[in-house]
Every structure is written in C-alpha cells, then in structure tokens.
Design a protein around this motif. Structure first.
Motif, PDB file in Angstrom:
ATOM      1  N   CYS A   1      -9.602  -5.000  -4.095  1.00  0.00           N
ATOM      2  CA  CYS A   1      -9.952  -6.422  -4.055  1.00  0.00           C
ATOM      3  C   CYS A   1      -8.694  -7.211  -4.364  1.00  0.00           C
ATOM      4  O   CYS A   1      -7.607  -6.642  -4.499  1.00  0.00           O
ATOM      5  CB  CYS A   1     -11.095  -6.751  -5.014  1.00  0.00           C
ATOM      6  N   HIS A   2      -8.835  -8.517  -4.509  1.00  0.00           N
ATOM      7  CA  HIS A   2      -7.651  -9.368  -4.619  1.00  0.00           C
ATOM      8  C   HIS A   2      -6.799  -9.069  -5.845  1.00  0.00           C
ATOM      9  O   HIS A   2      -5.579  -9.149  -5.798  1.00  0.00           O
ATOM     10  CB  HIS A   2      -8.074 -10.842  -4.654  1.00  0.00           C
ATOM     11  N   ASP A   3      -7.430  -8.744  -6.991  1.00  0.00           N
ATOM     12  CA  ASP A   3      -6.690  -8.718  -8.259  1.00  0.00           C
ATOM     13  C   ASP A   3      -6.176  -7.325  -8.610  1.00  0.00           C
ATOM     14  O   ASP A   3      -6.389  -6.819  -9.701  1.00  0.00           O
ATOM     15  CB  ASP A   3      -7.528  -9.298  -9.390  1.00  0.00           C
ATOM     16  N   ASP A   4      -5.482  -6.723  -7.689  1.00  0.00           N
ATOM     17  CA  ASP A   4      -4.919  -5.399  -7.888  1.00  0.00           C
ATOM     18  C   ASP A   4      -4.072  -5.112  -6.660  1.00  0.00           C
ATOM     19  O   ASP A   4      -4.015  -5.912  -5.730  1.00  0.00           O
ATOM     20  CB  ASP A   4      -6.057  -4.376  -8.023  1.00  0.00           C
ATOM     21  N   MET A   5      -3.431  -3.969  -6.654  1.00  0.00           N
ATOM     22  CA  MET A   5      -2.751  -3.568  -5.429  1.00  0.00           C
ATOM     23  C   MET A   5      -3.769  -3.445  -4.294  1.00  0.00           C
ATOM     24  O   MET A   5      -4.883  -2.980  -4.510  1.00  0.00           O
ATOM     25  CB  MET A   5      -2.069  -2.218  -5.622  1.00  0.00           C
ATOM     26  N   CYS A   6      -3.359  -3.859  -3.093  1.00  0.00           N
ATOM     27  CA  CYS A   6      -4.208  -3.553  -1.959  1.00  0.00           C
ATOM     28  C   CYS A   6      -4.102  -2.049  -1.689  1.00  0.00           C
ATOM     29  O   CYS A   6      -3.251  -1.353  -2.248  1.00  0.00           O
ATOM     30  CB  CYS A   6      -3.825  -4.386  -0.748  1.00  0.00           C
ATOM     31  N   LEU A   7      -4.978  -1.543  -0.857  1.00  0.00           N
ATOM     32  CA  LEU A   7      -5.134  -0.097  -0.725  1.00  0.00           C
ATOM     33  C   LEU A   7      -3.855   0.591  -0.261  1.00  0.00           C
ATOM     34  O   LEU A   7      -3.465   1.631  -0.808  1.00  0.00           O
ATOM     35  CB  LEU A   7      -6.285   0.203   0.234  1.00  0.00           C
ATOM     36  N   THR A   8      -3.162   0.041   0.732  1.00  0.00           N
ATOM     37  CA  THR A   8      -1.960   0.713   1.233  1.00  0.00           C
ATOM     38  C   THR A   8      -0.864   0.762   0.169  1.00  0.00           C
ATOM     39  O   THR A   8      -0.169   1.783   0.030  1.00  0.00           O
ATOM     40  CB  THR A   8      -1.427   0.009   2.489  1.00  0.00           C
ATOM     41  N   ASP A   9      -0.700  -0.323  -0.597  1.00  0.00           N
ATOM     42  CA  ASP A   9       0.306  -0.327  -1.650  1.00  0.00           C
ATOM     43  C   ASP A   9      -0.019   0.713  -2.718  1.00  0.00           C
ATOM     44  O   ASP A   9       0.877   1.388  -3.243  1.00  0.00           O
ATOM     45  CB  ASP A   9       0.405  -1.715  -2.289  1.00  0.00           C
ATOM     46  N   ARG A  10      -1.305   0.828  -3.047  1.00  0.00           N
ATOM     47  CA  ARG A  10      -1.692   1.801  -4.067  1.00  0.00           C
ATOM     48  C   ARG A  10      -1.446   3.236  -3.582  1.00  0.00           C
ATOM     49  O   ARG A  10      -1.001   4.099  -4.349  1.00  0.00           O
ATOM     50  CB  ARG A  10      -3.167   1.606  -4.436  1.00  0.00           C
ATOM     51  N   LEU A  11      -1.733   3.484  -2.327  1.00  0.00           N
ATOM     52  CA  LEU A  11      -1.488   4.817  -1.784  1.00  0.00           C
ATOM     53  C   LEU A  11       0.009   5.133  -1.795  1.00  0.00           C
ATOM     54  O   LEU A  11       0.415   6.250  -2.148  1.00  0.00           O
ATOM     55  CB  LEU A  11      -2.051   4.921  -0.375  1.00  0.00           C
ATOM     56  N   ARG A  12       0.843   4.168  -1.456  1.00  0.00           N
ATOM     57  CA  ARG A  12       2.287   4.394  -1.490  1.00  0.00           C
ATOM     58  C   ARG A  12       2.786   4.641  -2.915  1.00  0.00           C
ATOM     59  O   ARG A  12       3.667   5.484  -3.137  1.00  0.00           O
ATOM     60  CB  ARG A  12       3.024   3.196  -0.891  1.00  0.00           C
ATOM     61  N   ALA A  13       2.211   3.885  -3.873  1.00  0.00           N
ATOM     62  CA  ALA A  13       2.659   4.016  -5.260  1.00  0.00           C
ATOM     63  C   ALA A  13       2.224   5.331  -5.886  1.00  0.00           C
ATOM     64  O   ALA A  13       2.922   5.872  -6.762  1.00  0.00           O
ATOM     65  CB  ALA A  13       2.125   2.845  -6.088  1.00  0.00           C
ATOM     66  N   SER A  14       1.082   5.846  -5.469  1.00  0.00           N
ATOM     67  CA  SER A  14       0.520   7.037  -6.117  1.00  0.00           C
ATOM     68  C   SER A  14       0.788   8.336  -5.351  1.00  0.00           C
ATOM     69  O   SER A  14       0.550   9.421  -5.884  1.00  0.00           O
ATOM     70  CB  SER A  14      -0.989   6.862  -6.302  1.00  0.00           C
ATOM     71  N   ILE A  15       1.268   8.233  -4.114  1.00  0.00           N
ATOM     72  CA  ILE A  15       1.574   9.426  -3.315  1.00  0.00           C
ATOM     73  C   ILE A  15       2.998   9.286  -2.791  1.00  0.00           C
ATOM     74  O   ILE A  15       3.226   8.789  -1.677  1.00  0.00           O
ATOM     75  CB  ILE A  15       0.577   9.601  -2.151  1.00  0.00           C
ATOM     76  N   PRO A  16       3.988   9.686  -3.582  1.00  0.00           N
ATOM     77  CA  PRO A  16       5.383   9.534  -3.142  1.00  0.00           C
ATOM     78  C   PRO A  16       5.635  10.239  -1.808  1.00  0.00           C
ATOM     79  O   PRO A  16       5.155  11.347  -1.570  1.00  0.00           O
ATOM     80  CB  PRO A  16       6.170  10.216  -4.282  1.00  0.00           C
ATOM     81  N   GLY A  17       6.360   9.556  -0.927  1.00  0.00           N
ATOM     82  CA  GLY A  17       6.716  10.143   0.346  1.00  0.00           C
ATOM     83  C   GLY A  17       5.612  10.131   1.387  1.00  0.00           C
ATOM     84  O   GLY A  17       5.745  10.767   2.439  1.00  0.00           O
ATOM     85  N   ILE A  18       4.547   9.399   1.122  1.00  0.00           N
ATOM     86  CA  ILE A  18       3.438   9.356   2.079  1.00  0.00           C
ATOM     87  C   ILE A  18       3.915   8.832   3.430  1.00  0.00           C
ATOM     88  O   ILE A  18       4.680   7.869   3.505  1.00  0.00           O
ATOM     89  CB  ILE A  18       2.275   8.492   1.527  1.00  0.00           C
ATOM     90  N   THR A  19       3.478   9.474   4.487  1.00  0.00           N
ATOM     91  CA  THR A  19       3.840   9.039   5.838  1.00  0.00           C
ATOM     92  C   THR A  19       2.847   7.990   6.331  1.00  0.00           C
ATOM     93  O   THR A  19       1.751   7.836   5.771  1.00  0.00           O
ATOM     94  CB  THR A  19       3.842  10.227   6.813  1.00  0.00           C
ATOM     95  N   THR A  20       3.229   7.288   7.384  1.00  0.00           N
ATOM     96  CA  THR A  20       2.324   6.281   7.956  1.00  0.00           C
ATOM     97  C   THR A  20       1.039   6.931   8.443  1.00  0.00           C
ATOM     98  O   THR A  20      -0.050   6.386   8.283  1.00  0.00           O
ATOM     99  CB  THR A  20       3.010   5.529   9.099  1.00  0.00           C
ATOM    100  N   ASP A  21       1.152   8.124   9.031  1.00  0.00           N
ATOM    101  CA  ASP A  21      -0.036   8.823   9.513  1.00  0.00           C
ATOM    102  C   ASP A  21      -0.975   9.152   8.357  1.00  0.00           C
ATOM    103  O   ASP A  21      -2.197   8.944   8.453  1.00  0.00           O
ATOM    104  CB  ASP A  21       0.372  10.105  10.245  1.00  0.00           C
ATOM    105  N   GLU A  22      -0.416   9.650   7.254  1.00  0.00           N
ATOM    106  CA  GLU A  22      -1.245   9.955   6.075  1.00  0.00           C
ATOM    107  C   GLU A  22      -1.873   8.684   5.517  1.00  0.00           C
ATOM    108  O   GLU A  22      -3.039   8.681   5.106  1.00  0.00           O
ATOM    109  CB  GLU A  22      -0.392  10.618   4.992  1.00  0.00           C
ATOM    110  N   LEU A  23      -1.080   7.626   5.478  1.00  0.00           N
ATOM    111  CA  LEU A  23      -1.569   6.345   4.966  1.00  0.00           C
ATOM    112  C   LEU A  23      -2.801   5.889   5.739  1.00  0.00           C
ATOM    113  O   LEU A  23      -3.815   5.483   5.152  1.00  0.00           O
ATOM    114  CB  LEU A  23      -0.458   5.305   5.067  1.00  0.00           C
ATOM    115  N   ILE A  24      -2.727   5.964   7.044  1.00  0.00           N
ATOM    116  CA  ILE A  24      -3.845   5.533   7.880  1.00  0.00           C
ATOM    117  C   ILE A  24      -5.053   6.441   7.671  1.00  0.00           C
ATOM    118  O   ILE A  24      -6.191   5.969   7.543  1.00  0.00           O
ATOM    119  CB  ILE A  24      -3.421   5.498   9.356  1.00  0.00           C
ATOM    120  N   ARG A  25      -4.828   7.743   7.602  1.00  0.00           N
ATOM    121  CA  ARG A  25      -5.930   8.688   7.430  1.00  0.00           C
ATOM    122  C   ARG A  25      -6.652   8.447   6.098  1.00  0.00           C
ATOM    123  O   ARG A  25      -7.888   8.435   6.037  1.00  0.00           O
ATOM    124  CB  ARG A  25      -5.409  10.126   7.505  1.00  0.00           C
TER     125      ARG A  25
END
Length: 637
Positions: free
Chosen positions: A449-473
């Motif tokens: 929701c608005h008052d936190d990282m949006c989902l893609t930012d959170r995935l990047r922050a918590s999964i180092p090296g995540i690829t765009t394909d993984e991000l979308i999945r």
C-alpha cells in the motif's frame, strides 16, 4: 442520493448522547435575510468572536460580532443581511479558524465560506447512483493518490493531479480494464502541508495532516480560491466513477490533527478533543504529536456526522480509517450503525493498529485483535502481507516470496480470510495467536500500500541480484495470493505497471519523480497488466474465490499438504459454476518447479507460468500437479 439530509439530525439525536444544549455541527444556518452562527466552545471562554470577511484570503474583516452563550457549551450569533459568498472565522482567544465543521473554505482553508451547496452539483447529480455491490467480498479495491495516478505526462490524462483527472475517459478505461470496482483515494479533505497559494511550485504530500475534515482539498481543484470549484470538481469525479460502475472510498484521518495549537478543535474548545496521559501530557498514539478523543460525546458525534455528510453531500461509498486502532470500539460501532441506516453496503475498514500507545485501554480500542467486537468493519491483514514479502520493520528481510520457509501458515490464515479454520495452526501464524475476523469480509488482503515500499522495491531490497524476469514472476505470484484469498482484495495503484518508487520506503513528501506512475511501463511490461486483469476477472467470474461467509469458507476451502515454500488449497464442491466444481490453487515461491499431490481427476489448467486463460491453457489427468518455479498454478476439474 440526496435524500438523507432530512433524517440526519433525527438519526444523530436518537443514536448519540449530546452534551447539554449542544447542537449538531451545523455552524452556519443561512437565509437571504440573516445567518445564525453556532459554535461548540467552553462555557468559561472569556470572549467568542465571529468575523465576517469579503475574501477568503487576506484583507480585514468587514464585521466583528461578539457571540453570546445561549446554552451549555454553545455560543450563538445572528447576523442580518445576505451573507452569500462571504467568509467567516471564529475566535475564542486562541487564534481565528474556520470552525470544526466548515463545509466550504477559501484558499488554504483559513476561512469558512457561505455558499449555495446545491449550485455545486454537476448536471444529473440527483440521479447519481451508487454502483451495486452485494457483498464486500465482491470488491476489488485500488488505492491511489491523485497526483501519483495522473501527474506524469506519460499518462496522457487531462487535468493531471486533479480531481478532474478521474473524469478523463483514459483514466477510467484503465481502471475498468484492470477489473477494479472501487478506488480508495488517499486523503482528499483539506490538509495543511501543501500551500494552495503556490501551486505553480511543485509540492507533494499524502495528506495525512487534517485541517478541515469536511471540505475537499484545494490543491486537487483547478481553482483553490473559489470555494465552489473544489466541491463541484470532487462531485464530478465521483459521478464519473459511478457511471463506470466504480465505487469511491475516502481515506479519513480522524485520529489526529496536523498539530494541536493551530487546529480548529483546539482553537474552539481547548483540550476537549484530545486525549492526555495520566501525567497530563498529550497522548500520541498516532505518532503525529496528538491523538483525538473519539470516546468523548462531541468527538464521537463529530465523526459520525462527518461520515454521514460525506455520504450525503458527496455520495461516498466507503471509508478507510487511518490508524483505526486509536479510535474506541463504541465509536466505530456507532459509525457502522449510522451508515447502515443509509446503506449497509457502504464499506468501512481501517488499520487495526495505532502508531504508539494510546491513552485508553487496549480492550476499548479498534485494534485488529478486537475486530470480533466490530461486526461489519474490516481491517488490513499484516499477517498475509508480511508472510509474503517480509516484515515492515526490516526492508531487507524477505519471506515467502524470497523462498524462505516458515511463512506458509500465515499465508493460509490470510487465504482463509483471518477466520478460524480447522487447518490453520494459529501457533505458527505471525502477529496473531487467534483468528480475529468473524467473517472473511472483515479482512483486507494485500501485499503493498502507499505507506511502505511498493512491491517491486521490496522484492529488490529483500532478494539481492533479482532479475527482471524473477521480479515479474514474484510480483504476479504475490497478487495471486491476494486475489484468490477469501478476504477483500486491495491493490496499490501502479502495481499492475510494475511500479517502483526508487527504493523509497516512506514517500509521503517525496517529489513526483518518486511517486508518479510511469505509464510507459504498460508497454515495457504488458504481461503484468494482462495477468492482473485476467486475475481480477477470474475472481469476478468464479464465486468460490469470494464466498463471503465464514461457514462457507470452512465448508469449501481445504488446504492440501505441501512441502515448505509451497501453499496449496482446493475450493471444493462449490456450485458457483457447474464446470468449476473443484478449483485448486498452488503457490510456489521456490526457484525450482515442484510437484504437489492433488485428488485424482481430469483437470483444466487456467493459470500457468504467468498466463491466465479461463477457457483453459491445457488439460491433464492424474493425482499430481507440477507447478513452475516462482509462480502460481490454478486448475479445475
């Protein structure tokens, strides 16, 4: 819809204990011959003055009138002559203000205005109708900020950042294609942090700093100096969304004010509207420096009347209560009861927590743990949210989506709608030791929701090296959990575009460059929007995903045994559609494909590897399903 005004006073009088001699918050009774002003202020006020102005900004008062105490805590003044178009303030010795229930204001909300509200109605307003929604389970809520959604040039939406943006056909077409039927607009009342006299200078705020609770904010209008403009344009927005079959939910922030000394509450009745701790300090359960006292008669009355006013005057269809855990249960139930008298399908939900300790016992507050004492009101499930993406307290820590085991039971709890379910072991659920919802429609299902990282930012922050394909999945996998749960699904605007906020966690005053939606992402990642709209269609077309009843959920929702990193469930023997008698959903966060034992049968796969087709992607027979890495599998027999 404009039929409720005649019953509001009687309804409030029947429901709420009024302070001796106190009136409802109608602070200015206008006629062409005279206007009577009324103020709730303490008996011991040394002097209470009313000032009349020609303009809503700058200039000296045309007239100053001393108000008289006419009843307990009630001060009155009658001014002869036609005051239409004039502005007014009250002054009890703590500074001028518009009064707590101003219905129209000048620029920056410093002075209330006397206008003809009927003249703010757009053409056809009396024929405006609330879109039909039979159960909250049928809602798909889309949370948006006015600027975020339309301010970027890539949106192609006229009147970017304004109320009128949501009257643009492109803005509405996108919402309809996505499949949402309710928009939750961030605070749209008059708030403090944006200077409406300097709108040519870029300014941004979420708006959780209330000034005038019952007037639309001028920064989202085309002319903040004209009181009628913001009101008319807000109504045009609601009307356009209603015509498209989309309900409008207002984010309300009754738990605190922008500050104490400058607030209309404090300037008119010092210390009445705020809680204090045992040592006499202002309580700060809101984390914003103050905390309103909803349990006091006139604050409770104010909240009820304010909600009813937004329903009546602006045709609002629902309310999201900021930090609902600051409000007392009795007040929340009084609001629910008052709203039910108007339309029981109006949805009420809130944050089932506070930002700090409140000066009321926890058992009296609208906390998530007390939801069973507030039937017909819903709360957000941070159990499901954090089980999917990781805890609010640590942006770098992942959970189920990061492939970490141990969160499966919390996800099952969210899928069941936070109700008691025989297959959910509450000893393994995060944050809650027992089910807090009586019905699944009391749970808001979400991952961002608005008052936190949006989902893609959170995935990047918590999964180092995540690829765009993984991000979308993983983005698609997360929303599959949300949209197939038995709660009420909730999506942050722009998630369908793979939105990012450049890693900013709390972007409440970040510039447009951080918060805006980049509509070019619709072309960069078209598969994301396709998946989202097919997922909402799947939910809409198959009632088993939205049973709406705890008994039905316990009867038809069965969790299947799985390994860690997997969650699987079956919606069994539900006659929503004859050819979809049994539906199986499998969520796999692992980086490898996994196999899950399922009941022997002939199956049609409708969701596989990021694609959804209700007509079927393929078929197979057997008692074992194979789900691809970091994705969802949905099939039916």
């Amino acid at each position: 819809m404009k039929t409720q005004k005649t019953i509001l006073t009687g309804l409030l009088a029947a429901m709420l204990p009024a302070a001796a001699g106190a009136q409802t918050f109608n602070e200015a009774d206008y006629t062409p011959e005279q206007t009577t002003f009324r103020l709730f202020a303490p008996d011991n006020a040394k002097t209470v003055k009313l000032r009349i102005y020609k303009a809503g900004h700058k200039g000296r008062p045309e007239r100053t009138v001393k108000m008289e105490r006419t009843a307990a805590d009630t001060w009155t003044a009658t001014v002869t002559g036609n005051l239409m178009g004039r502005f007014y303030t009250f002054d009890t010795g703590r500074g001028e203000c518009a009064g707590v229930f101003a219905k129209a204001v000048g620029v920056n909300g410093q002075r209330a205005a006397i206008i003809d509200m009927d003249k703010t109605d757009p053409a056809g307003w009396n024929d405006d109708r609330r879109p039909v929604v039979k159960s909250p389970a049928d809602l798909v809520i889309y949370e948006m900020h006015h600027r975020d959604y339309s301010i970027d040039a890539s949106s192609g939406i006229a009147n970017g950042g304004k109320f009128l943006a949501l009257t643009d056909p492109k803005a509405i077409t996108h919402l309809k294609e996505l499949g949402v039927n309710a928009v939750h607009i961030l605070p749209s009342f008059d708030y403090a942090s944006v200077d409406e006299t300097r709108l040519s200078t870029p300014q941004y705020n979420w708006g959780y700093d209330p000034v005038n609770y019952n007037v639309p904010d001028g920064s989202y209008s085309t002319d903040p100096y004209k009181p009628e403009t913001r009101i008319r344009e807000f109504k045009q927005m609601v009307q356009a969304l209603h015509k498209a079959g989309i309900r409008v939910i207002l984010d309300v922030v009754y738990n605190h004010t922008f500050n104490i000394d400058g607030s209309n509450f404090q300037r008119t009745y010092p210390d009445y509207f705020y809680r204090k701790t045992a040592d006499g300090k202002y309580s700060d359960g809101s984390g914003c420096g103050n905390e309103t006292a909803s349990e006091r008669d006139m604050m409770r009355r104010f909240m009820v009347e304010s909600v009813l006013y937004w329903i009546d005057e602006y045709h609002i269809d629902g309310f999201r209560f900021d930090l609902m855990g600051c409000h007392d249960i009795e007040t929340m139930n009084a609001i629910r009861k008052a709203v039910d008298e108007v339309d029981p399908t109006i949805f009420i939900y809130g944050e089932g927590w506070s930002a700090g300790s409140c000066a009321l016992p926890k058992e009296q507050l609208g906390l998530k743990a007390n939801m069973k004492a507030m039937p017909g009101i819903a709360a957000f499930s941070d159990e499901l949210r954090d089980a999917l993406r990781g805890p609010f307290s640590d942006d770098t820590k992942g959970a189920f989506l990061a492939g970490k085991p141990g969160e499966e039971e919390s996800i099952k709890f969210g899928i069941a709608g936070a109700i008691e379910h025989p297959q959910v072991d509450m000893s393994k659920v995060n944050y809650s030791t027992e089910a807090w919802a009586s019905q699944p429609t009391q749970m808001i299902s979400y991952v961002s929701c608005h008052d936190d990282m949006c989902l893609t930012d959170r995935l990047r922050a918590s999964i180092p090296g995540i690829t765009t394909d993984e991000l979308i999945r993983l983005d698609m996998l997360a929303q599959t959990a949300v949209l197939t749960s038995q709660g009420v699904p909730f999506i942050l605007s722009g998630e369908e575009m793979l939105r990012d906020k450049k890693g900013v966690h709390n972007s409440y005053n970040s510039p447009d460059s951080i918060n805006r939606l980049d509509w070019n992402n619709m072309e960069r990642y078209p598969q994301v929007m396709d998946y989202y709209k097919n997922l909402t269609r799947l939910r809409r077309n198959h009632p088993a995903f939205r049973l709406g009843s705890a008994d039905l959920v316990r009867r038809h929702l069965e969790f299947l045994p799985t390994q860690p990193g997997l969650v699987a469930f079956r919606l069994k023997d539900y006659a929503g559609r004859d050819d979809w008698r049994n539906i199986i959903v499998i969520l796999n966060a692992a980086k490898q494909q996994r196999k899950v034992a399922i009941p022997q049968g002939n199956y049609t796969i409708v969701c596989h590897e990021g694609k959804i087709d209700e007509n079927g992607l393929s078929t197979f027979s057997g008692s074992e399903a194979t789900v691809s890495a970091q994705s969802a599998l949905i099939l039916h027999d």
